[in-house]
Each structure stands twice: as C-alpha cells, then as structure tokens.
Design a protein around this motif. Sequence first.
Motif, PDB file in Angstrom:
ATOM      1  N   LEU A   1     119.531  28.980 -42.118  1.00 24.35           N
ATOM      2  CA  LEU A   1     118.623  27.961 -42.663  1.00 24.35           C
ATOM      3  C   LEU A   1     118.157  28.319 -44.068  1.00 24.35           C
ATOM      4  O   LEU A   1     118.194  27.485 -44.984  1.00 24.35           O
ATOM      5  CB  LEU A   1     117.413  27.770 -41.743  1.00 24.35           C
ATOM      6  N   ILE A   2     117.709  29.560 -44.234  1.00 33.95           N
ATOM      7  CA  ILE A   2     117.172  29.965 -45.534  1.00 33.95           C
ATOM      8  C   ILE A   2     118.273  30.038 -46.586  1.00 33.95           C
ATOM      9  O   ILE A   2     118.090  29.571 -47.719  1.00 33.95           O
ATOM     10  CB  ILE A   2     116.393  31.289 -45.418  1.00 33.95           C
ATOM     11  N   LEU A   3     119.431  30.597 -46.217  1.00 29.51           N
ATOM     12  CA  LEU A   3     120.515  30.684 -47.204  1.00 29.51           C
ATOM     13  C   LEU A   3     121.006  29.311 -47.649  1.00 29.51           C
ATOM     14  O   LEU A   3     121.154  29.059 -48.847  1.00 29.51           O
ATOM     15  CB  LEU A   3     121.676  31.502 -46.650  1.00 29.51           C
ATOM     16  N   VAL A   4     121.244  28.413 -46.706  1.00 24.63           N
ATOM     17  CA  VAL A   4     121.793  27.099 -47.068  1.00 24.63           C
ATOM     18  C   VAL A   4     120.738  26.212 -47.703  1.00 24.63           C
ATOM     19  O   VAL A   4     120.914  25.690 -48.802  1.00 24.63           O
ATOM     20  CB  VAL A   4     122.430  26.406 -45.839  1.00 24.63           C
ATOM     21  N   PHE A   5     119.604  26.021 -47.003  1.00 20.11           N
ATOM     22  CA  PHE A   5     118.609  25.039 -47.434  1.00 20.11           C
ATOM     23  C   PHE A   5     117.523  25.598 -48.348  1.00 20.11           C
ATOM     24  O   PHE A   5     116.860  24.832 -49.046  1.00 20.11           O
ATOM     25  CB  PHE A   5     117.963  24.375 -46.217  1.00 20.11           C
ATOM     26  N   GLY A   6     117.345  26.920 -48.355  1.00 23.19           N
ATOM     27  CA  GLY A   6     116.308  27.508 -49.191  1.00 23.19           C
ATOM     28  C   GLY A   6     116.834  28.249 -50.398  1.00 23.19           C
ATOM     29  O   GLY A   6     116.071  28.569 -51.301  1.00 23.19           O
ATOM     30  N   GLU A   7     118.135  28.525 -50.413  1.00 17.47           N
ATOM     31  CA  GLU A   7     118.688  29.316 -51.514  1.00 17.47           C
ATOM     32  C   GLU A   7     119.907  28.677 -52.187  1.00 17.47           C
ATOM     33  O   GLU A   7     119.833  28.283 -53.339  1.00 17.47           O
ATOM     34  CB  GLU A   7     119.057  30.731 -51.013  1.00 17.47           C
ATOM     35  N   ILE A   8     121.030  28.595 -51.488  1.00 16.68           N
ATOM     36  CA  ILE A   8     122.297  28.221 -52.132  1.00 16.68           C
ATOM     37  C   ILE A   8     122.274  26.793 -52.671  1.00 16.68           C
ATOM     38  O   ILE A   8     122.532  26.575 -53.863  1.00 16.68           O
ATOM     39  CB  ILE A   8     123.486  28.431 -51.168  1.00 16.68           C
ATOM     40  N   VAL A   9     121.991  25.822 -51.827  1.00 14.32           N
ATOM     41  CA  VAL A   9     121.969  24.428 -52.279  1.00 14.32           C
ATOM     42  C   VAL A   9     120.887  24.211 -53.344  1.00 14.32           C
ATOM     43  O   VAL A   9     121.165  23.610 -54.391  1.00 14.32           O
ATOM     44  CB  VAL A   9     121.817  23.457 -51.082  1.00 14.32           C
ATOM     45  N   PRO A  10     119.655  24.715 -53.140  1.00 15.36           N
ATOM     46  CA  PRO A  10     118.639  24.524 -54.187  1.00 15.36           C
ATOM     47  C   PRO A  10     118.989  25.194 -55.513  1.00 15.36           C
ATOM     48  O   PRO A  10     118.728  24.629 -56.579  1.00 15.36           O
ATOM     49  CB  PRO A  10     117.381  25.158 -53.582  1.00 15.36           C
ATOM     50  N   LYS A  11     119.585  26.377 -55.470  1.00  9.84           N
ATOM     51  CA  LYS A  11     119.947  27.045 -56.721  1.00  9.84           C
ATOM     52  C   LYS A  11     121.037  26.270 -57.457  1.00  9.84           C
ATOM     53  O   LYS A  11     121.008  26.148 -58.674  1.00  9.84           O
ATOM     54  CB  LYS A  11     120.358  28.491 -56.463  1.00  9.84           C
ATOM     55  N   ALA A  12     121.983  25.734 -56.703  1.00  7.34           N
ATOM     56  CA  ALA A  12     123.022  24.901 -57.330  1.00  7.34           C
ATOM     57  C   ALA A  12     122.382  23.664 -57.958  1.00  7.34           C
ATOM     58  O   ALA A  12     122.739  23.272 -59.074  1.00  7.34           O
ATOM     59  CB  ALA A  12     124.075  24.501 -56.297  1.00  7.34           C
ATOM     60  N   PHE A  13     121.432  23.061 -57.249  1.00  8.13           N
ATOM     61  CA  PHE A  13     120.711  21.906 -57.796  1.00  8.13           C
ATOM     62  C   PHE A  13     119.965  22.301 -59.073  1.00  8.13           C
ATOM     63  O   PHE A  13     120.018  21.591 -60.083  1.00  8.13           O
ATOM     64  CB  PHE A  13     119.725  21.344 -56.766  1.00  8.13           C
ATOM     65  N   GLY A  14     119.255  23.426 -59.034  1.00  8.44           N
ATOM     66  CA  GLY A  14     118.498  23.883 -60.200  1.00  8.44           C
ATOM     67  C   GLY A  14     119.387  24.136 -61.401  1.00  8.44           C
ATOM     68  O   GLY A  14     119.049  23.784 -62.528  1.00  8.44           O
ATOM     69  N   LEU A  15     120.536  24.713 -61.155  1.00  7.44           N
ATOM     70  CA  LEU A  15     121.478  24.985 -62.238  1.00  7.44           C
ATOM     71  C   LEU A  15     122.056  23.696 -62.808  1.00  7.44           C
ATOM     72  O   LEU A  15     122.160  23.536 -64.025  1.00  7.44           O
ATOM     73  CB  LEU A  15     122.605  25.887 -61.724  1.00  7.44           C
ATOM     74  N   GLY A  16     122.374  22.755 -61.935  1.00  8.64           N
ATOM     75  CA  GLY A  16     122.961  21.492 -62.379  1.00  8.64           C
ATOM     76  C   GLY A  16     121.981  20.536 -63.023  1.00  8.64           C
ATOM     77  O   GLY A  16     122.379  19.600 -63.718  1.00  8.64           O
ATOM     78  N   ASN A  17     120.693  20.748 -62.801  1.00 17.05           N
ATOM     79  CA  ASN A  17     119.647  19.862 -63.338  1.00 17.05           C
ATOM     80  C   ASN A  17     118.570  20.661 -64.063  1.00 17.05           C
ATOM     81  O   ASN A  17     117.388  20.312 -64.010  1.00 17.05           O
ATOM     82  CB  ASN A  17     119.009  19.070 -62.189  1.00 17.05           C
ATOM     83  N   ALA A  18     118.970  21.739 -64.707  1.00 11.75           N
ATOM     84  CA  ALA A  18     118.038  22.720 -65.249  1.00 11.75           C
ATOM     85  C   ALA A  18     116.972  22.135 -66.178  1.00 11.75           C
ATOM     86  O   ALA A  18     115.780  22.426 -66.019  1.00 11.75           O
ATOM     87  CB  ALA A  18     118.798  23.830 -65.959  1.00 11.75           C
TER      88      ALA A  18
END
Length: 171
Positions: free
Chosen positions: A106-123
Amino acid sequence: MVGIVLISVGIATVVVLLAISAFFSSSETAIFSLSSEWFEQQAATDDSRAHVLKKLRDDPHRLLVTLLVGNNVVNIAISSIVTVLIASYLPSGSAIVVTTVLTSFLILVFGEIVPKAFGLGNAEKWSLAVALPIRAVERVLSPLISVFEVITRRMNALISGDSEIEKPYTD
C-alpha cells in the motif's frame, strides 16, 4: 474481534493517511526536481505561493526534514492501524507477515511510487499547489522538526564534515 464499525473507520483512516503520504511524497519529488533558477523566476511574480515556496526551498534541509517527518509519521500510523485490524483476525505470526506485505504494498504503490511519478511529471504546478499546505505543516510541527533538524545537521557534520550536505544538490 473488531467490529464492523471499527474496521470501516480503520480502512477509511488508512485511505486518508495514504492520501496524505502521497501528498508528502509527491511534494518532495516535485520541489526537489526543480532548478534554483525556476524558483527565482517564480519568486519574481506576484504569486504568493511562489514566494512561500522559495522561502521553503531556501532552507532545503529544513524542507526535507519537514516532508520526511510528516511522511514517516503518516506511514507509521498506517502500519499501526493495519496491524490492529489484521491482528484481530489472524494469529500473531501470520498477522506480522500479512501486515508487513500489505502495508509495504500500500505504502510503496499509493504513498510513494505513483505519487513521486506524479510529482515529477507535474513538478511546476504541483510545487506551487503544495507550498501553502507545506508551510502550514512546517509551522504546526515546528518543534518536532527543529529537533530532527538539529540532530540530522549534527550527524551530517560528523559523517561528512558538512552540516548542509544536501546543499550542492539543491542549487
């Protein structure tokens, strides 16, 4: 056994906490992926969020500590809640394994990986959007953040001889 109301509240709380974890993770990646020049350009505008963001970024160590303290407190709370829920149904040995696997997922997918990709793509947009909430978190958690900031600066100085070890990577 845990009642249906407690299970429902527990699951709802975990969902909210995962969203907060995602907020911290995506914010960290978005803000630290942008150049110093971008912050200077934004600060030259009339956007109050840009001024707050630049002030936060001017002290990258404190900003990083703020984001990490917030994220870790939330992630530990997630793990604790999931543990209580699962431990009420499974024997302790199995509960530990299931809780570890489930919370890690849960934390890796929904709290880390997907959000970090979102943050990078919409910095750029995301950095401006999160500036005021991050400043609020920094103010609310200020005593706790200050303790961790002092400890980590001293540890960084002992390890590397530089209390602001991350500075070259944020300029």
